[in-house]
Design a protein around this motif. Structure first.
Motif, PDB file in Angstrom:
ATOM      1  N   LEU A   1      -4.603  27.107  23.404  1.00  0.00           N
ATOM      2  CA  LEU A   1      -3.729  27.924  24.235  1.00  0.00           C
ATOM      3  C   LEU A   1      -3.690  29.343  23.521  1.00  0.00           C
ATOM      4  O   LEU A   1      -3.663  30.328  24.570  1.00  0.00           O
ATOM      5  CB  LEU A   1      -2.238  27.416  24.161  1.00  0.00           C
ATOM      6  CG  LEU A   1      -1.159  28.124  25.104  1.00  0.00           C
ATOM      7  CD1 LEU A   1      -1.275  28.007  26.764  1.00  0.00           C
ATOM      8  CD2 LEU A   1       0.154  27.654  24.585  1.00  0.00           C
TER       9      LEU A   1
ATOM     10  N   TYR B   1      -1.765  26.599  32.943  1.00  0.00           N
ATOM     11  CA  TYR B   1      -0.526  26.563  32.082  1.00  0.00           C
ATOM     12  C   TYR B   1       0.272  25.293  32.214  1.00  0.00           C
ATOM     13  O   TYR B   1       0.461  24.462  31.147  1.00  0.00           O
ATOM     14  CB  TYR B   1       0.161  27.597  31.912  1.00  0.00           C
ATOM     15  CG  TYR B   1      -0.320  29.000  31.403  1.00  0.00           C
ATOM     16  CD1 TYR B   1      -0.770  29.206  30.002  1.00  0.00           C
ATOM     17  CD2 TYR B   1      -0.805  29.978  32.344  1.00  0.00           C
ATOM     18  CE1 TYR B   1      -1.249  30.173  29.634  1.00  0.00           C
ATOM     19  CE2 TYR B   1      -1.394  31.083  31.883  1.00  0.00           C
ATOM     20  CZ  TYR B   1      -1.787  31.365  30.472  1.00  0.00           C
ATOM     21  OH  TYR B   1      -2.352  32.530  30.434  1.00  0.00           O
ATOM     22  N   LEU B   2       0.184  24.987  33.506  1.00  0.00           N
ATOM     23  CA  LEU B   2       0.943  23.578  33.796  1.00  0.00           C
ATOM     24  C   LEU B   2       0.365  22.488  33.018  1.00  0.00           C
ATOM     25  O   LEU B   2       0.708  21.496  32.675  1.00  0.00           O
ATOM     26  CB  LEU B   2       1.233  23.669  35.374  1.00  0.00           C
ATOM     27  CG  LEU B   2       1.746  22.153  36.007  1.00  0.00           C
ATOM     28  CD1 LEU B   2       3.151  22.081  35.464  1.00  0.00           C
ATOM     29  CD2 LEU B   2       1.611  22.141  37.168  1.00  0.00           C
TER      30      LEU B   2
ATOM     31  N   TRP C   1      -2.021  22.450  30.935  1.00  0.00           N
ATOM     32  CA  TRP C   1      -1.709  22.312  29.361  1.00  0.00           C
ATOM     33  C   TRP C   1      -0.615  21.616  29.063  1.00  0.00           C
ATOM     34  O   TRP C   1      -0.552  20.776  28.072  1.00  0.00           O
ATOM     35  CB  TRP C   1      -1.947  23.597  28.862  1.00  0.00           C
ATOM     36  CG  TRP C   1      -1.801  23.808  27.539  1.00  0.00           C
ATOM     37  CD1 TRP C   1      -2.677  23.766  26.496  1.00  0.00           C
ATOM     38  CD2 TRP C   1      -0.225  23.933  26.656  1.00  0.00           C
ATOM     39  NE1 TRP C   1      -2.407  23.813  25.261  1.00  0.00           N
ATOM     40  CE2 TRP C   1      -1.035  23.699  25.119  1.00  0.00           C
ATOM     41  CE3 TRP C   1       0.565  23.981  27.089  1.00  0.00           C
ATOM     42  CZ2 TRP C   1      -0.232  24.125  24.215  1.00  0.00           C
ATOM     43  CZ3 TRP C   1       1.657  24.214  25.880  1.00  0.00           C
ATOM     44  CH2 TRP C   1       1.264  24.260  24.428  1.00  0.00           C
ATOM     45  N   LEU C   2       0.506  22.125  29.415  1.00  0.00           N
ATOM     46  CA  LEU C   2       1.757  21.624  29.258  1.00  0.00           C
ATOM     47  C   LEU C   2       1.903  19.871  29.341  1.00  0.00           C
ATOM     48  O   LEU C   2       2.386  19.130  28.587  1.00  0.00           O
ATOM     49  CB  LEU C   2       2.798  22.292  30.110  1.00  0.00           C
ATOM     50  CG  LEU C   2       4.266  21.861  29.789  1.00  0.00           C
ATOM     51  CD1 LEU C   2       4.927  22.520  28.475  1.00  0.00           C
ATOM     52  CD2 LEU C   2       5.416  22.402  30.743  1.00  0.00           C
ATOM     53  N   VAL C   3       1.596  19.645  30.494  1.00  0.00           N
ATOM     54  CA  VAL C   3       1.613  18.036  30.950  1.00  0.00           C
ATOM     55  C   VAL C   3       0.634  17.320  29.976  1.00  0.00           C
ATOM     56  O   VAL C   3       0.968  16.153  29.783  1.00  0.00           O
ATOM     57  CB  VAL C   3       1.484  17.676  32.281  1.00  0.00           C
ATOM     58  CG1 VAL C   3       2.484  18.426  33.267  1.00  0.00           C
ATOM     59  CG2 VAL C   3       0.267  18.025  33.091  1.00  0.00           C
TER      60      VAL C   3
ATOM     61  N   LEU D   1       2.477  17.434  26.415  1.00  0.00           N
ATOM     62  CA  LEU D   1       3.706  16.675  26.266  1.00  0.00           C
ATOM     63  C   LEU D   1       3.595  15.208  25.931  1.00  0.00           C
ATOM     64  O   LEU D   1       4.449  14.507  24.768  1.00  0.00           O
ATOM     65  CB  LEU D   1       4.504  16.881  27.468  1.00  0.00           C
ATOM     66  CG  LEU D   1       5.393  17.962  28.018  1.00  0.00           C
ATOM     67  CD1 LEU D   1       6.046  17.962  29.010  1.00  0.00           C
ATOM     68  CD2 LEU D   1       6.350  18.304  26.848  1.00  0.00           C
TER      69      LEU D   1
ATOM     70  N   SER E   1       7.367  11.462  29.905  1.00  0.00           N
ATOM     71  CA  SER E   1       6.249  12.563  30.213  1.00  0.00           C
ATOM     72  C   SER E   1       5.006  12.028  30.547  1.00  0.00           C
ATOM     73  O   SER E   1       4.198  12.915  31.079  1.00  0.00           O
ATOM     74  CB  SER E   1       6.185  13.162  28.497  1.00  0.00           C
ATOM     75  OG  SER E   1       5.540  12.241  27.732  1.00  0.00           O
TER      76      SER E   1
END
Ligand code: SF4
Ligand code: SF4
Lengths: 368, 219
Positions: free
Chosen positions: B130, B148-149, B151-153, B156, B182
């Motif tokens: 990131l 980015y989404l 990467w986040l999921v 998590l 998650s």
């Protein structure tokens, strides 16, 4: 446990009572030391505990039993031979407990009323069992609904100890579909200090420990976010479990009689709820410190947690889904494939008709 | 809702909803790709599509020297987190039990401390990619919200899993429930984002190889 109102004993302090029972000062101090360590207090507290207990006056205790199985009372009364813990319990003036008291009918109810009047604002109220809100007739004592009796008796209580998972969180009566509309004490009473001592049943030493704390300090112990005394419910079973090294190494019993089970490996795969359960079993143990369920080869059921009965199956490992996901997946796949084929066929016919409807452009057209 | 009720919901209905969206979504996406069809190639085949396609699945998974030198960081960090996710997801005993319950069979697990360490390394690798994405001008320019989404999921479940395992912050039932939730978020988002590459990667690599194979050139 004394039910009567023997005046001479009634006026004695706890220290006097213990001495009259032939308990030496030495063993009394030993008990105080054990209590201090059990309650995670510094040794400097021992003389204070001793002093407070010595001069403590018998507190009046009213014990109400609602929708319950009497397991909590059984746990308490059968737990010990004549230890000092049980003497502490003997020492309180149990003025009302409909299972244990000799009186019945009007006599029993009068005893409750008398105790409430005499000790208004000072008595301890112990409750086991949940309260049915569906219909007051589901559970009554002497014609009084559980709800009315609880509200009436709670008024003059200094504090309330909810004993067992039914009184603390609704327990088994509260399990899906909760036919009686069972609720916990905490859901009905908001203006009194409530100590939750959950467990199905709770460990007896935990009950006497809470009583001792109340006798010593006149206050309630520090509680966690769901009202449990932190000293006993501060750590999970999993964190203190002696089988934990096997969990970490990935060594699990797969069935109740395989090699892993015989070697005492971790019971996670057999549904152990130790990782999500906060209770003192792994340290305090049961039956005078003999052992606890996991030690005898059975996974923890999670009995000191709210809704443990609906937690998705006692023998289903915590990481397993509680619904039939295989079936869900197959039906979804079948549905999606059918939808896909239908869409594909539609697209194809669209494409074909488009091809058919296609007009070639010729040079002549362009020259028009 | 009590903690145990929350946990029961994510283990039951919540998981069910996530699985329905995941499976239906993945199948619809696959249908979309496969039903597109390919135009009949009128040129004469100069080699085999199949063998070239299969070979390419393997060769494209091993970076060649120049690519490696040009994007060492992307490759190393990329491999670390992909392998890390594989190890934590498929070799942790409680996860295997979940798979066994759903698909009917399991496989051996590896010791928990190894999983624990792998999770930490994987989280660090994901944080590094990131940082790289956000500091590299070209990469940053090319990045979309979806990147980015995704990467986040992806990170998590690793973070919540690590926290649940070590019980940091709150009590165990809630931590476990948050971890499962998650994963459900990941499942729901998966079919509609580039996460689909976990399934389509083999397909697209095969196709790349197959085109070259048909033309009789090296892929
Ligand atoms: S037996 Fe239960 S509490 Fe003990 S280590 Fe295994 S999972 Fe944890
Ligand atoms: S081991 Fe678990 S289920 Fe058994 S008494 Fe203790 S907390 Fe309750």
């Amino acid at each position: 446990m004394t039910i009567n109102k023997d005046k001479s004993r009634f006026d004695m302090t706890l220290g006097e009572t213990l001495r009259s029972q032939g308990i030496s000062r030495r063993s009394f101090l030993k008990f105080c030391a054990a209590t201090a360590s059990m309650m995670a207090m510094s040794p400097a507290m021992i003389p204070k505990i001793a002093h407070a207990l010595e001069s403590a006056r018998r507190p009046s205790v009213i014990w109400l039993s609602f929708q319950e199985c009497t397991g909590c009372t059984e746990s308490l009364t059968r737990a010990h031979t004549a230890t000092i813990e049980s003497l502490i319990f003997d020492y309180i003036s149990l003025d009302y407990h409909h299972t244990l008291m000799a009186a019945s009918g009007h006599g029993a109810e009068d005893a409750r009323k008398a105790a409430m009047e005499e000790n208004f604002g000072k008595y301890l109220l112990v409750v086991d069992g949940s309260i049915p809100m569906g219909n007051p007739g589901y559970s009554t004592i002497a014609g009084i609904s559980n709800y009315d009796m609880l509200m009436e008796t709670a008024k003059g209580a200094a504090a309330i100890i909810a004993v067992g998972t039914c009184a603390t969180y609704g327990g088994i009566p509260h399990a899906n579909p909760n036919p009686t509309g069972a609720v916990s004490v905490g859901e009905l009473i908001k203006d009194k200090p409530i100590i939750n001592v959950p467990g199905c049943p709770p460990i007896p030493v935990v009950i006497t420990g809470v009583l001792t704390h109340f006798l010593t300090f006149g206050t309630i112990p520090e509680l966690d976010h769901i009202g449990r005394p932190k000293v006993f419910y501060g750590q999970s079973i999993h964190d203190r479990c002696y089988r934990r090294p096997f969990y970490d190494k990935g060594l699990f019993a797969e069935t109740f009689d395989d090699e892993g089970a015989r070697k005492g490996w971790c019971l996670y795969k057999l549904g152990c709820k130790g990782p999500t359960t906060y209770n003192a079993c792994a340290t305090t143990k049961w039956n005078n410190g003999t052992s606890f369920p996991i030690e005898s080869g059975h996974p923890c059921l999670g009995c000191s947690e709210p809704d443990f009965w609906d937690g998705g199956g006692f023998y289903k490992a915590l990481s397993m889904p509680t619904e039939n996901i295989t079936k869900t997946a197959i039906y979804t796949a079948a549905g999606a494939v059918a939808a896909g084929v239908a869409l594909g066929a539609m697209n194809k016919s669209k494409k074909n008709s488009a091809t058919k409807a296609h007009n070639k452009t010729t040079i002549d057209d362009l020259e028009k | 809702m009590s903690e145990i009720e929350f946990l029961s919901w994510v283990r039951g209905p919540g998981f069910q909803i996530a699985v329905i969206i995941f499976i239906a979504g993945v199948l619809i996406r696959f249908g979309e790709i496969l039903l597109l069809g390919r135009k009949k190639n009128l040129a004469e085949a100069k080699g085999s599509e199949m063998s070239s396609g299969l070979r390419t699945i393997i060769t494209r998974s091993i970076p060649d020297k120049t690519t490696f030198q040009r994007s060492t960081f992307t490759l190393v960090a990329g491999y670390i987190f992909h392998i890390g996710i594989f190890v934590t997801l498929f070799l942790f005993a409680p996860h295997i039990l979940m798979f066994k319950e759903v698909i009917g069979f399991g496989w051996p697990s590896i010791p928990t401390p190894i999983i624990d360490a792998t999770a930490v390394v994987t989280i660090i690798a994901l944080l590094a990619v990131l940082a790289h994405r956000m500091s590299n001008t070209v990469l940053k320019f090319l990045s979309t919200k979806e990147d980015y989404l995704v990467w986040l999921v992806t990170i998590l479940p690793l973070i919540t899993g690590y926290i649940a395992f070590h019980r940091i912050g709150t009590t165990a039932p809630t931590l476990l429930a948050i971890h499962i939730l998650s994963v459900e978020l990941l499942l729901v988002i998966f079919p509609f984002t580039k996460l689909m590459h976990s399934f389509t990667v083999a397909l697209s690599r095969w196709y790349n190889g197959a085109i070259s194979g048909y033309r009789g050139v090296e892929s």
